[in-house]
Write a protein that holds these residues in place. Structure first.
Motif, PDB file in Angstrom:
ATOM      1  N   GLY A  15      -2.457   4.035 -22.055  1.00  0.00           N
ATOM      2  CA  GLY A  15      -2.973   2.674 -22.184  1.00  0.00           C
ATOM      3  C   GLY A  15      -4.021   2.323 -21.136  1.00  0.00           C
ATOM      4  O   GLY A  15      -4.753   1.351 -21.302  1.00  0.00           O
ATOM      5  N   ASP A  16      -4.094   3.105 -20.057  1.00  0.00           N
ATOM      6  CA  ASP A  16      -5.141   2.857 -19.057  1.00  0.00           C
ATOM      7  C   ASP A  16      -6.517   3.128 -19.655  1.00  0.00           C
ATOM      8  O   ASP A  16      -6.671   3.979 -20.548  1.00  0.00           O
ATOM      9  CB  ASP A  16      -4.974   3.804 -17.846  1.00  0.00           C
ATOM     10  CG  ASP A  16      -3.934   3.296 -16.848  1.00  0.00           C
ATOM     11  OD1 ASP A  16      -3.346   2.227 -17.085  1.00  0.00           O
ATOM     12  OD2 ASP A  16      -3.727   3.988 -15.825  1.00  0.00           O
ATOM     13  N   THR A  17      -7.520   2.429 -19.126  1.00  0.00           N
ATOM     14  CA  THR A  17      -8.903   2.716 -19.510  1.00  0.00           C
ATOM     15  C   THR A  17      -9.519   3.610 -18.441  1.00  0.00           C
ATOM     16  O   THR A  17      -9.520   3.259 -17.250  1.00  0.00           O
ATOM     17  CB  THR A  17      -9.724   1.416 -19.622  1.00  0.00           C
ATOM     18  OG1 THR A  17      -9.165   0.618 -20.670  1.00  0.00           O
ATOM     19  CG2 THR A  17     -11.181   1.720 -19.946  1.00  0.00           C
ATOM     20  N   VAL A  18     -10.012   4.773 -18.882  1.00  0.00           N
ATOM     21  CA  VAL A  18     -10.676   5.684 -17.939  1.00  0.00           C
ATOM     22  C   VAL A  18     -12.098   5.950 -18.429  1.00  0.00           C
ATOM     23  O   VAL A  18     -12.351   6.024 -19.634  1.00  0.00           O
ATOM     24  CB  VAL A  18      -9.892   7.009 -17.761  1.00  0.00           C
ATOM     25  CG1 VAL A  18      -8.540   6.755 -17.131  1.00  0.00           C
ATOM     26  CG2 VAL A  18      -9.733   7.754 -19.070  1.00  0.00           C
ATOM     27  N   VAL A  19     -13.005   6.072 -17.479  1.00  0.00           N
ATOM     28  CA  VAL A  19     -14.435   6.203 -17.794  1.00  0.00           C
ATOM     29  C   VAL A  19     -14.964   7.451 -17.106  1.00  0.00           C
ATOM     30  O   VAL A  19     -14.552   7.773 -15.981  1.00  0.00           O
ATOM     31  CB  VAL A  19     -15.205   4.951 -17.297  1.00  0.00           C
ATOM     32  CG1 VAL A  19     -16.706   5.119 -17.475  1.00  0.00           C
ATOM     33  CG2 VAL A  19     -14.728   3.704 -18.040  1.00  0.00           C
ATOM     34  N   VAL A  20     -15.873   8.138 -17.778  1.00  0.00           N
ATOM     35  CA  VAL A  20     -16.527   9.304 -17.162  1.00  0.00           C
ATOM     36  C   VAL A  20     -18.027   9.224 -17.429  1.00  0.00           C
ATOM     37  O   VAL A  20     -18.453   8.854 -18.528  1.00  0.00           O
ATOM     38  CB  VAL A  20     -15.931  10.635 -17.709  1.00  0.00           C
ATOM     39  CG1 VAL A  20     -16.137  10.782 -19.210  1.00  0.00           C
ATOM     40  CG2 VAL A  20     -16.507  11.841 -16.969  1.00  0.00           C
ATOM     41  N   SER A  21     -18.824   9.547 -16.411  1.00  0.00           N
ATOM     42  CA  SER A  21     -20.278   9.648 -16.599  1.00  0.00           C
ATOM     43  C   SER A  21     -20.641  11.102 -16.919  1.00  0.00           C
ATOM     44  O   SER A  21     -19.831  11.999 -16.709  1.00  0.00           O
ATOM     45  CB  SER A  21     -21.016   9.144 -15.354  1.00  0.00           C
ATOM     46  OG  SER A  21     -20.455   9.688 -14.185  1.00  0.00           O
ATOM     47  N   ALA A  22     -21.866  11.325 -17.403  1.00  0.00           N
ATOM     48  CA  ALA A  22     -22.257  12.644 -17.942  1.00  0.00           C
ATOM     49  C   ALA A  22     -21.188  13.089 -18.945  1.00  0.00           C
ATOM     50  O   ALA A  22     -20.688  14.212 -18.919  1.00  0.00           O
ATOM     51  CB  ALA A  22     -22.470  13.685 -16.841  1.00  0.00           C
ATOM     52  N   ALA A  23     -20.842  12.164 -19.863  1.00  0.00           N
ATOM     53  CA  ALA A  23     -19.649  12.324 -20.700  1.00  0.00           C
ATOM     54  C   ALA A  23     -19.728  13.471 -21.687  1.00  0.00           C
ATOM     55  O   ALA A  23     -18.695  13.981 -22.129  1.00  0.00           O
ATOM     56  CB  ALA A  23     -19.378  11.022 -21.458  1.00  0.00           C
ATOM     57  N   THR A  24     -20.938  13.878 -22.095  1.00  0.00           N
ATOM     58  CA  THR A  24     -21.014  14.944 -23.104  1.00  0.00           C
ATOM     59  C   THR A  24     -21.219  16.317 -22.477  1.00  0.00           C
ATOM     60  O   THR A  24     -21.341  17.307 -23.175  1.00  0.00           O
ATOM     61  CB  THR A  24     -22.165  14.684 -24.105  1.00  0.00           C
ATOM     62  OG1 THR A  24     -23.401  14.677 -23.384  1.00  0.00           O
ATOM     63  CG2 THR A  24     -21.977  13.370 -24.827  1.00  0.00           C
ATOM     64  N   GLY A  25     -21.282  16.362 -21.141  1.00  0.00           N
ATOM     65  CA  GLY A  25     -21.491  17.643 -20.464  1.00  0.00           C
ATOM     66  C   GLY A  25     -20.218  18.468 -20.414  1.00  0.00           C
ATOM     67  O   GLY A  25     -19.192  18.105 -21.010  1.00  0.00           O
ATOM     68  N   ALA A  26     -20.298  19.580 -19.686  1.00  0.00           N
ATOM     69  CA  ALA A  26     -19.174  20.518 -19.644  1.00  0.00           C
ATOM     70  C   ALA A  26     -17.927  19.844 -19.080  1.00  0.00           C
ATOM     71  O   ALA A  26     -16.835  19.955 -19.647  1.00  0.00           O
ATOM     72  CB  ALA A  26     -19.564  21.726 -18.798  1.00  0.00           C
ATOM     73  N   VAL A  27     -18.073  19.123 -17.985  1.00  0.00           N
ATOM     74  CA  VAL A  27     -16.925  18.469 -17.360  1.00  0.00           C
ATOM     75  C   VAL A  27     -16.517  17.243 -18.185  1.00  0.00           C
ATOM     76  O   VAL A  27     -15.343  17.057 -18.517  1.00  0.00           O
ATOM     77  CB  VAL A  27     -17.266  18.055 -15.905  1.00  0.00           C
ATOM     78  CG1 VAL A  27     -16.128  17.250 -15.291  1.00  0.00           C
ATOM     79  CG2 VAL A  27     -17.569  19.289 -15.042  1.00  0.00           C
ATOM     80  N   LYS A  43      -7.566  11.520 -23.770  1.00  0.00           N
ATOM     81  CA  LYS A  43      -6.979  11.117 -25.054  1.00  0.00           C
ATOM     82  C   LYS A  43      -5.577  11.718 -25.207  1.00  0.00           C
ATOM     83  O   LYS A  43      -4.677  11.069 -25.731  1.00  0.00           O
ATOM     84  CB  LYS A  43      -7.867  11.550 -26.226  1.00  0.00           C
ATOM     85  CG  LYS A  43      -9.165  10.770 -26.399  1.00  0.00           C
ATOM     86  CD  LYS A  43      -9.016   9.268 -26.325  1.00  0.00           C
ATOM     87  CE  LYS A  43      -8.212   8.664 -27.458  1.00  0.00           C
ATOM     88  NZ  LYS A  43      -8.001   7.190 -27.238  1.00  0.00           N
ATOM     89  N   ALA A  44      -5.406  12.951 -24.725  1.00  0.00           N
ATOM     90  CA  ALA A  44      -4.087  13.589 -24.822  1.00  0.00           C
ATOM     91  C   ALA A  44      -3.031  12.825 -24.015  1.00  0.00           C
ATOM     92  O   ALA A  44      -1.840  12.976 -24.248  1.00  0.00           O
ATOM     93  CB  ALA A  44      -4.171  15.037 -24.334  1.00  0.00           C
ATOM     94  N   ARG A  45      -3.474  12.009 -23.063  1.00  0.00           N
ATOM     95  CA  ARG A  45      -2.548  11.209 -22.244  1.00  0.00           C
ATOM     96  C   ARG A  45      -2.450   9.758 -22.718  1.00  0.00           C
ATOM     97  O   ARG A  45      -1.925   8.903 -22.000  1.00  0.00           O
ATOM     98  CB  ARG A  45      -2.982  11.272 -20.772  1.00  0.00           C
ATOM     99  CG  ARG A  45      -2.601  12.609 -20.156  1.00  0.00           C
ATOM    100  CD  ARG A  45      -3.372  12.956 -18.901  1.00  0.00           C
ATOM    101  NE  ARG A  45      -2.898  14.253 -18.414  1.00  0.00           N
ATOM    102  CZ  ARG A  45      -3.210  15.424 -18.965  1.00  0.00           C
ATOM    103  NH1 ARG A  45      -4.013  15.473 -20.011  1.00  0.00           N
ATOM    104  NH2 ARG A  45      -2.713  16.551 -18.476  1.00  0.00           N
ATOM    105  N   GLY A  46      -3.023   9.482 -23.873  1.00  0.00           N
ATOM    106  CA  GLY A  46      -2.895   8.137 -24.443  1.00  0.00           C
ATOM    107  C   GLY A  46      -3.771   7.096 -23.779  1.00  0.00           C
ATOM    108  O   GLY A  46      -3.495   5.888 -23.864  1.00  0.00           O
ATOM    109  N   CYS A  47      -4.841   7.524 -23.124  1.00  0.00           N
ATOM    110  CA  CYS A  47      -5.736   6.564 -22.456  1.00  0.00           C
ATOM    111  C   CYS A  47      -6.803   6.074 -23.428  1.00  0.00           C
ATOM    112  O   CYS A  47      -7.096   6.716 -24.433  1.00  0.00           O
ATOM    113  CB  CYS A  47      -6.464   7.250 -21.298  1.00  0.00           C
ATOM    114  SG  CYS A  47      -5.357   7.844 -20.019  1.00  0.00           S
ATOM    115  N   ARG A  48      -7.424   4.947 -23.073  1.00  0.00           N
ATOM    116  CA  ARG A  48      -8.690   4.575 -23.702  1.00  0.00           C
ATOM    117  C   ARG A  48      -9.762   5.312 -22.905  1.00  0.00           C
ATOM    118  O   ARG A  48      -9.907   5.104 -21.691  1.00  0.00           O
ATOM    119  CB  ARG A  48      -8.897   3.063 -23.628  1.00  0.00           C
ATOM    120  CG  ARG A  48     -10.254   2.632 -24.186  1.00  0.00           C
ATOM    121  CD  ARG A  48     -10.382   1.110 -24.299  1.00  0.00           C
ATOM    122  NE  ARG A  48     -11.730   0.759 -24.739  1.00  0.00           N
ATOM    123  CZ  ARG A  48     -12.172   0.795 -25.991  1.00  0.00           C
ATOM    124  NH1 ARG A  48     -11.353   1.183 -26.951  1.00  0.00           N
ATOM    125  NH2 ARG A  48     -13.413   0.472 -26.311  1.00  0.00           N
ATOM    126  N   ALA A  49     -10.497   6.194 -23.588  1.00  0.00           N
ATOM    127  CA  ALA A  49     -11.501   7.024 -22.908  1.00  0.00           C
ATOM    128  C   ALA A  49     -12.889   6.515 -23.256  1.00  0.00           C
ATOM    129  O   ALA A  49     -13.246   6.427 -24.437  1.00  0.00           O
ATOM    130  CB  ALA A  49     -11.354   8.481 -23.323  1.00  0.00           C
TER     131      ALA A  49
END
Ligand code: NAP
Length: 338
Positions: free
Chosen positions: A149-161, A170-176
């Motif tokens: 249920g937590d919201t987590v954000v990542v930059s350079a989102a489509t890159g390798a990392v 998503k496997a942990r049920g977060c809003r990604a």
């Protein structure tokens, strides 16, 4: 023994790196001594950290010496072996560098690792099921440590990392939520990588504008942020962090050419009681087996379908590397060598 095309670091960049910092040479691979293995590289990994190694400044790792083969991760096949643990044909991952072949002292711990390509293509061992994937895993699991249920954000989102981060979250049920450059990358983040939303930072000229877009994508605020970029993007995310949020500082690619990146409002760290921690994945070898197992399952089951940008031939490596630093890659940047 076969001829070997190699790329050396010829001179250090002054500001932006250029193709003239590199030099292509051809040498003969030496005959093997006892315990050694000759590896024919199928793919070379290009990674942002290599830009830091080109400098001669103090960092967490030694500089790349001038006149030597550029450092880099490789996957390939054992071509010849004088080590009983490796047979010709074995698929292996190692740090062979920017060259077509490497001679490896395979008895050294961690120098060469056999991999199984039954369910995971060989190239993915340099990306989602390799160092970049483990990097995403460590930052998410150990530093952000989200609950469902937590919201987590990542930059350079489509890159390798970033792409591995999305699947793990998503496997942990977060809003990604991803941040990426351009409509095509954002569409891919949502439609292929499973992000709940993706914000195109290139549409925004300042942090306040980007932060408004983040508010829409993260209506409940941001609990965890995985930082790959720095600069305006970090300023915008800080404006949306929830109290007691966690920030895993993985990379600051916007500043790798040496330009200073001042933080616009560091008081937000205090106001929101943020826990911010930088990390270098090579210093956390203890998590690799657990992380690689989960990442292998995600790829094997099709829940993580990483994209690759593949340059052809060793001579193409410098140009592809410079493109990676400017976001011209789409997914994991590789060089195919066979
Ligand atoms: N701490 C560690 O141990 C560790 C290990 C591995 C990687 N890293 C870091 O993780 C980050 C991602 O690495 P990666 O291998 O997955 O690379 P990547 O995301 O596949 O490629 C780099 C991406 O960075 C983005 N970018 C480049 N310049 C930018 C700028 N000025 N502003 C905003 N975005 C920019 C581009 O994406 P857009 O087109 O979307 O902007 C580009 O595609 C890097 O910062 C890298 O140094 C750290």
């Amino acid at each position: 023994m076969p001829a070997n095309q190699q790329i050396l670091l010829d001179n250090r960049p002054d500001g932006e790196a250029t193709v003239n910092n590199f030099k292509l040479v051809t040498t003969q691979t030496p005959a093997l001594a006892d315990g050694q293995v000759l590896v024919r590289h199928h793919f070379l990994s290009l990674d942002p950290y290599m830009r830091g190694r080109m400098n001669d400044s103090k960092s967490y790792a030694a500089s790349q010496p001038l006149g030597e083969v550029m450092i880099g991760g490789t996957v390939g096949e054992v071509a010849e072996s004088k080590n009983p643990k490796f047979q010709p044909g074995d698929k292996v991952v190692g740090m062979g560098g920017w060259q077509e072949y490497s001679v490896v002292d395979a008895a050294q711990p961690g120098a060469l690792r056999k991999v199984d390509t039954t369910h995971v293509p060989l190239s993915h061992y340099l990306g989602a099921v390799g160092m970049p994937g483990v990097t995403a895993w460590y930052g998410l699991v150990k530093l952000i440590n989200p609950k469902a249920g937590d919201t987590v954000v990542v930059s350079a989102a489509t890159g390798a990392v970033g792409s591995a981060f999305g699947a793990l979250a998503k496997a942990r049920g977060c809003r990604a939520v991803g941040i990426a450059g351009g409509p095509e990358k954002c569409k891919y983040a949502v439609e292929e990588l499973g992000f709940d939303a993706c914000v195109d930072y290139k549409l925004h000229k300042d942090a306040h504008s980007l932060s408004k877009a983040l508010k829409e994508a993260c209506p409940d605020g941001i609990d965890g942020y995985f930082e790959n970029v720095g600069g305006m993007v970090l300023d915008a995310v800080l404006l949306r962090m929830n109290a007691f949020g966690r920030i895993a500082v993985c990379g600051m690619i916007a500043g790798y050419d040496g330009k200073p990146m001042p933080l616009a409002n560091p008081a937000l760290l205090l106001v929101n009681r943020i826990r911010l921690e930088g990390f270098i994945i090579a210093e956390h070898m203890e998590v690799w087996p657990e992380a690689l197992t989960e990442l292998g399952q995600l790829v094997g089951s099709g829940k993580l379908r990483p994209r690759e940008s593949v340059a052809q031939g060793i001579a193409a490596a410098p140009e592809a590397f410079l493109g990676l630093l400017k976001g011209k890659n789409f997914g994991k940047q590789l060089v195919k060598l066979i």
